[in-house]
Design a protein around this motif. Sequence first.
Motif, PDB file in Angstrom:
ATOM      1  N   ARG A  70     -12.000 -43.822 -43.134  1.00  0.00           N
ATOM      2  CA  ARG A  70     -11.906 -42.608 -42.315  1.00  0.00           C
ATOM      3  C   ARG A  70     -11.824 -41.341 -43.164  1.00  0.00           C
ATOM      4  N   PHE A  71     -11.470 -41.504 -44.455  1.00  0.00           N
ATOM      5  CA  PHE A  71     -11.248 -40.327 -45.285  1.00  0.00           C
ATOM      6  C   PHE A  71     -12.511 -39.917 -46.029  1.00  0.00           C
ATOM      7  N   VAL A  72     -13.569 -39.712 -45.291  1.00  0.00           N
ATOM      8  CA  VAL A  72     -14.770 -39.176 -45.909  1.00  0.00           C
ATOM      9  C   VAL A  72     -14.504 -37.709 -46.227  1.00  0.00           C
ATOM     10  N   PRO A  73     -15.242 -37.141 -47.190  1.00  0.00           N
ATOM     11  CA  PRO A  73     -14.988 -35.742 -47.547  1.00  0.00           C
ATOM     12  C   PRO A  73     -15.032 -34.809 -46.335  1.00  0.00           C
ATOM     13  N   GLY A  74     -14.013 -33.978 -46.243  1.00  0.00           N
ATOM     14  CA  GLY A  74     -13.966 -32.997 -45.167  1.00  0.00           C
ATOM     15  C   GLY A  74     -13.486 -33.523 -43.850  1.00  0.00           C
ATOM     16  N   SER A  75     -12.871 -34.701 -43.815  1.00  0.00           N
ATOM     17  CA  SER A  75     -12.406 -35.243 -42.537  1.00  0.00           C
ATOM     18  C   SER A  75     -10.917 -35.033 -42.314  1.00  0.00           C
ATOM     19  N   ALA A  76     -10.133 -34.889 -43.390  1.00  0.00           N
ATOM     20  CA  ALA A  76      -8.680 -34.789 -43.250  1.00  0.00           C
ATOM     21  C   ALA A  76      -8.103 -33.936 -44.372  1.00  0.00           C
ATOM     22  N   TRP A  77      -6.956 -33.335 -44.077  1.00  0.00           N
ATOM     23  CA  TRP A  77      -6.262 -32.492 -45.046  1.00  0.00           C
ATOM     24  C   TRP A  77      -4.770 -32.816 -45.048  1.00  0.00           C
ATOM     25  N   LEU A  78      -4.159 -32.664 -46.200  1.00  0.00           N
ATOM     26  CA  LEU A  78      -2.718 -32.785 -46.320  1.00  0.00           C
ATOM     27  C   LEU A  78      -2.169 -31.356 -46.294  1.00  0.00           C
ATOM     28  N   ALA A  79      -1.687 -30.951 -45.114  1.00  0.00           N
ATOM     29  CA  ALA A  79      -1.266 -29.567 -44.908  1.00  0.00           C
ATOM     30  C   ALA A  79       0.178 -29.352 -45.340  1.00  0.00           C
ATOM     31  N   PHE A  80       0.458 -28.132 -45.805  1.00  0.00           N
ATOM     32  CA  PHE A  80       1.821 -27.777 -46.216  1.00  0.00           C
ATOM     33  C   PHE A  80       2.310 -26.487 -45.574  1.00  0.00           C
ATOM     34  N   GLY A  81       1.484 -25.862 -44.721  1.00  0.00           N
ATOM     35  CA  GLY A  81       1.899 -24.638 -44.053  1.00  0.00           C
ATOM     36  C   GLY A  81       0.819 -24.140 -43.122  1.00  0.00           C
ATOM     37  N   ARG A  82       1.170 -23.148 -42.323  1.00  0.00           N
ATOM     38  CA  ARG A  82       0.206 -22.524 -41.427  1.00  0.00           C
ATOM     39  C   ARG A  82      -0.440 -21.335 -42.112  1.00  0.00           C
ATOM     40  N   ALA A  83      -1.707 -21.104 -41.797  1.00  0.00           N
ATOM     41  CA  ALA A  83      -2.438 -19.997 -42.408  1.00  0.00           C
ATOM     42  C   ALA A  83      -1.922 -18.650 -41.937  1.00  0.00           C
ATOM     43  N   ASP A  84      -1.308 -18.609 -40.736  1.00  0.00           N
ATOM     44  CA  ASP A  84      -0.804 -17.338 -40.203  1.00  0.00           C
ATOM     45  C   ASP A  84       0.649 -17.078 -40.602  1.00  0.00           C
ATOM     46  N   SER A  85       1.194 -17.922 -41.474  1.00  0.00           N
ATOM     47  CA  SER A  85       2.559 -17.776 -41.988  1.00  0.00           C
ATOM     48  C   SER A  85       3.645 -17.987 -40.937  1.00  0.00           C
ATOM     49  N   LYS A  86       3.281 -18.464 -39.758  1.00  0.00           N
ATOM     50  CA  LYS A  86       4.291 -18.799 -38.759  1.00  0.00           C
ATOM     51  C   LYS A  86       5.028 -20.062 -39.203  1.00  0.00           C
ATOM     52  N   PRO A  87       6.181 -20.354 -38.587  1.00  0.00           N
ATOM     53  CA  PRO A  87       6.947 -21.533 -39.008  1.00  0.00           C
ATOM     54  C   PRO A  87       6.102 -22.808 -38.977  1.00  0.00           C
ATOM     55  N   PHE A  88       6.281 -23.623 -39.991  1.00  0.00           N
ATOM     56  CA  PHE A  88       5.546 -24.883 -40.125  1.00  0.00           C
ATOM     57  C   PHE A  88       6.272 -25.944 -39.298  1.00  0.00           C
ATOM     58  N   THR A  89       6.181 -25.781 -37.987  1.00  0.00           N
ATOM     59  CA  THR A  89       6.881 -26.655 -37.048  1.00  0.00           C
ATOM     60  C   THR A  89       5.940 -27.012 -35.903  1.00  0.00           C
ATOM     61  N   VAL A  90       6.372 -27.988 -35.099  1.00  0.00           N
ATOM     62  CA  VAL A  90       5.584 -28.395 -33.946  1.00  0.00           C
ATOM     63  C   VAL A  90       6.531 -28.894 -32.859  1.00  0.00           C
ATOM     64  N   ASP A  91       6.125 -28.728 -31.617  1.00  0.00           N
ATOM     65  CA  ASP A  91       6.827 -29.374 -30.513  1.00  0.00           C
ATOM     66  C   ASP A  91       6.158 -30.726 -30.279  1.00  0.00           C
ATOM     67  N   ASN A  92       6.970 -31.742 -30.063  1.00  0.00           N
ATOM     68  CA  ASN A  92       6.441 -33.085 -29.839  1.00  0.00           C
ATOM     69  C   ASN A  92       6.977 -33.598 -28.509  1.00  0.00           C
ATOM     70  N   PRO A  93       6.372 -33.164 -27.390  1.00  0.00           N
ATOM     71  CA  PRO A  93       6.887 -33.558 -26.080  1.00  0.00           C
ATOM     72  C   PRO A  93       6.904 -35.061 -25.853  1.00  0.00           C
ATOM     73  N   GLY A  94       5.979 -35.789 -26.490  1.00  0.00           N
ATOM     74  CA  GLY A  94       5.942 -37.232 -26.320  1.00  0.00           C
ATOM     75  C   GLY A  94       7.201 -37.914 -26.800  1.00  0.00           C
ATOM     76  N   GLN A  95       7.935 -37.242 -27.695  1.00  0.00           N
ATOM     77  CA  GLN A  95       9.183 -37.791 -28.214  1.00  0.00           C
ATOM     78  C   GLN A  95      10.373 -36.895 -27.871  1.00  0.00           C
ATOM     79  N   HIS A  96      10.150 -35.957 -26.937  1.00  0.00           N
ATOM     80  CA  HIS A  96      11.222 -35.072 -26.457  1.00  0.00           C
ATOM     81  C   HIS A  96      11.850 -34.280 -27.599  1.00  0.00           C
ATOM     82  N   GLU A  97      11.010 -33.762 -28.486  1.00  0.00           N
ATOM     83  CA  GLU A  97      11.491 -32.991 -29.624  1.00  0.00           C
ATOM     84  C   GLU A  97      10.794 -31.634 -29.651  1.00  0.00           C
TER      85      GLU A  97
END
Length: 290
Positions: free
Chosen positions: A117-144
Amino acid sequence: MRAGSRHGGDAVFRPSAAMGVFRVMLRAAVAVTTLPASAIELPPPDRLAAETGMSTQTVEVVEPHMSRPGHELRVAYRGFEMSGLLDRFFGDRWKATGTEVVFLARDGYRSSTDSRRFVPGSAWLAFGRADSKPFTVDNPGQHETGVSLGPYYLVWDNLRDSAARAQGAYGWPYQVVRIDLATPADYAAARPQDSDPVAVEGFEQVRKYCLTCHQVAGIGGGKFPGDLRQIAGPLSDRALKTWITEPQKMHAGTTMPPLNALLPEAERDRAADAIIRYLRMMPVRDGTTP
């Protein structure tokens, strides 16, 4: 999907970068003695860039944790292109047939993906948002809500890749601290001992959906203690199926997500039945439990 190099041009893997990767691997082998020598303990982004010689990129994706049918949330992340990282970490070993790339989170969550699945350009290991907003997410599937994604978050090109879009949030591990490789031999103790086709299918479903958090015969994630066969043992088939498909009915507020809600109902039923068949047919022998 938009992806562009911050510095422009292709990253060159210099000899000094190779020595840097060797140092990363040496630290991982010394500090994490319970992991194979191939496991990479990820350093901070600035060190990872310096030691691999890779530049960071910006990639826009549909954020699967916070999107729903009819409402897509697009987020641009900063990160490292995964196939390039894998080349630098493991050489050609990650491309061997049957190999999986395993991502380990700080809470014991384990996510594995077929290396193809990891052909070039298919996935990235991200460390932050490009807009400098908090690097967080809501995960409703796990009530978080407001869950920290750092230090690293695996994101996929689901704007162009239909397979990535169909998988939803599966295969998008966050709080990633280590990367490893797994081969078919690593799953030998958890495979069905006979050729029952339903049990074999159940093993594949367990491997995909359950071994992220649970273990069978010592194989899998470390988020929840105990062997999944023993956990399932006291439950009736009906109760176990409800746990798999609608865990909220069994325990309101549980962080366990339901079996892939993006699947058609008939396919989800079939997958749940196969999981139950597999768990019932796999005996718990001495030496196979944690």
